[in-house]
Write an enzyme that holds these catalytic residues in place. Structure first.
Site, short mmCIF file in Angstrom:
data_model
loop_
_atom_site.label_atom_id
_atom_site.label_comp_id
_atom_site.label_asym_id
_atom_site.label_seq_id
_atom_site.Cartn_x
_atom_site.Cartn_y
_atom_site.Cartn_z
N THR A 1 0.88 -1.18 0.00
CA THR A 1 0.00 0.00 0.00
C THR A 1 0.91 1.22 0.00
OG1 THR A 1 -0.03 0.15 2.41
CG2 THR A 1 -1.73 -1.22 1.40
N ALA B 1 3.13 -1.40 4.99
CA ALA B 1 2.39 -0.26 5.54
C ALA B 1 3.36 0.91 5.61
CB ALA B 1 1.87 -0.62 6.93
N VAL C 1 7.37 -2.52 7.35
CA VAL C 1 7.34 -1.06 7.46
C VAL C 1 7.95 -0.46 6.19
CG1 VAL C 1 8.07 0.94 8.82
CG2 VAL C 1 7.53 -1.22 9.98
N LYS C 2 7.12 0.33 5.50
CA LYS C 2 7.56 0.92 4.23
C LYS C 2 8.08 2.33 4.50
CE LYS C 2 5.76 1.00 -0.52
NZ LYS C 2 4.52 0.97 -1.29
N VAL C 3 9.32 2.57 4.09
CA VAL C 3 10.05 3.79 4.47
C VAL C 3 10.57 4.47 3.21
CG1 VAL C 3 12.06 4.61 5.77
CG2 VAL C 3 10.77 2.65 6.62
#
Ligand code: G3P
Length: 223
Positions: free
Chosen positions: A27, A60, A86-88
Site C-alpha cells: 500500500t 504499511a 514497514v515501508k520507508v
C-alpha cells in the site's frame, strides 16, 4: 517470483487472494487515500483488515520524514501483525531508520527508489525489500526494467539478501519482463495480474475442445 497486489482496496485484495497466486500486499498513502482511509485509528484498522485477508507480507507506509517519527510510526505499525512490513521512503533519515529496524528484526520496504545507487544503500542498511518504481521511470523515458536488471547484478555480485520488489507496474508485460531479469517480487494492480490469464488461442482452443466433446457425446447418444 512472488506476486504482491498494489492496492488498499479490500475487495481487490480478496479477489486476488481467491486467485490462489497472491503472496502479499503493498500500500502507499495515495492508495489509502483512494479508498477514503484517513485518521490514525481507521488507518490502523485497515492494515489489520488487510492482514486478515492476505496470507503474506503487507507493506504499511510511514508518513513521517524525520528519524524519530519514522521509528515511532514504524514500531507501532510493526506491532499490529507479524506480516506487517514497514515501508520507508528513500531519504537519509529513512535509510538510517531501516538500519535500526533491521537490528530490531522488523521487516522493511524502502520505497521511491529510482536508481541503482539508492538500491545499494537499501541493501547496505539491510532492507527486506527495495522498491524500484519501473512505471514512473518509463513515464520519463527511462527504462524501468533495465534498472531492475542492474540492481539484480549488483545484489548478486555481493550476495545482498534484500529482495527486489518491482513496483509501479502498469501492465502484464512488465510482470513478465521483471521475471525475466530476476526480480524477487512484482507488486501489481489487479488488472495486470488477471491480464496474465488471457490468450485468444486459449479461448479458441477451449471452445473447440468443448464443442468436439459435445459432438462426440451426441453421436454416442444417437448410436
Ligand atoms: O506502491 C508504489 C507504486 O507501486 C506506485 O505505483 O502506479 O503510482 O506509479 P504508481
Amino acid at each position: 517470483m512472488k506476486f504482491f497486489i498494489d492496492t488498499a482496496s479490500l475487495s481487490q485484495i480478496k479477489e486476488a487472494q481467491d486467485l490462489g497466486v497472491l503472496d502479499g500486499v503493498t500500500t502507499n498513502p495515495s492508495l489509502m487515500a483512494k479508498e477514503g482511509i484517513s485518521g490514525e485509528e481507521r488507518v490502523i484498522q485497515h492494515y489489520i483488515d488487510i492482514c486478515n485477508i492476505a496470507t503474506g507480507d503487507v507493506s504499511a507506509e510511514v508518513i513521517s520524514t524525520d528519524y524519530a517519527g519514522i521509528i515511532r510510526e514504524g514500531e507501532k505499525l510493526a506491532a499490529l501483525h507479524p506480516n506487517i512490513v514497514v515501508k520507508v521512503p528513500m531519504i537519509r533519515d529513512g535509510v538510517k531508520a531501516i538500519k535500526y529496524f533491521t537490528h530490531k528484526g522488523i521487516k522493511t520496504n524502502c520505497t521511491l527508489v529510482f536508481s541503482a545507487g539508492q538500491a545499494l544503500l537499501c541493501a547496505k542498511a539491510g532492507a527486506t525489500y527495495v522498491s524500484p518504481f519501473i512505471g514512473r521511470l518509463d513515464d520519463v523515458s527511462t527504462d524501468g526494467v533495465a534498472l531492475i536488471a542492474q540492481i539484480r547484478r549488483i545484489y548478486d555480485n555481493y550476495g545482498y539478501e534484500t529482495q527486489i520488489l518491482a513496483a509501479s507496474i502498469r501492465h502484464p508485460m512488465h510482470i513478465v519482463q521483471c521475471a525475466e531479469v530476476g526480480a524477487d517480487v512484482a507488486t501489481c494492480p489487479l488488472s495486470a495480474i488477471v491480464a496474465l490469464f488471457d490468450h485468444p488461442l486459449t479461448t479458441i482452443g477451449l471452445e473447440k475442445f468443448l464443442a468436439d466433446h459435445k459432438k462426440a457425446a451426441q453421436q454416442t447418444a444417437k448410436a
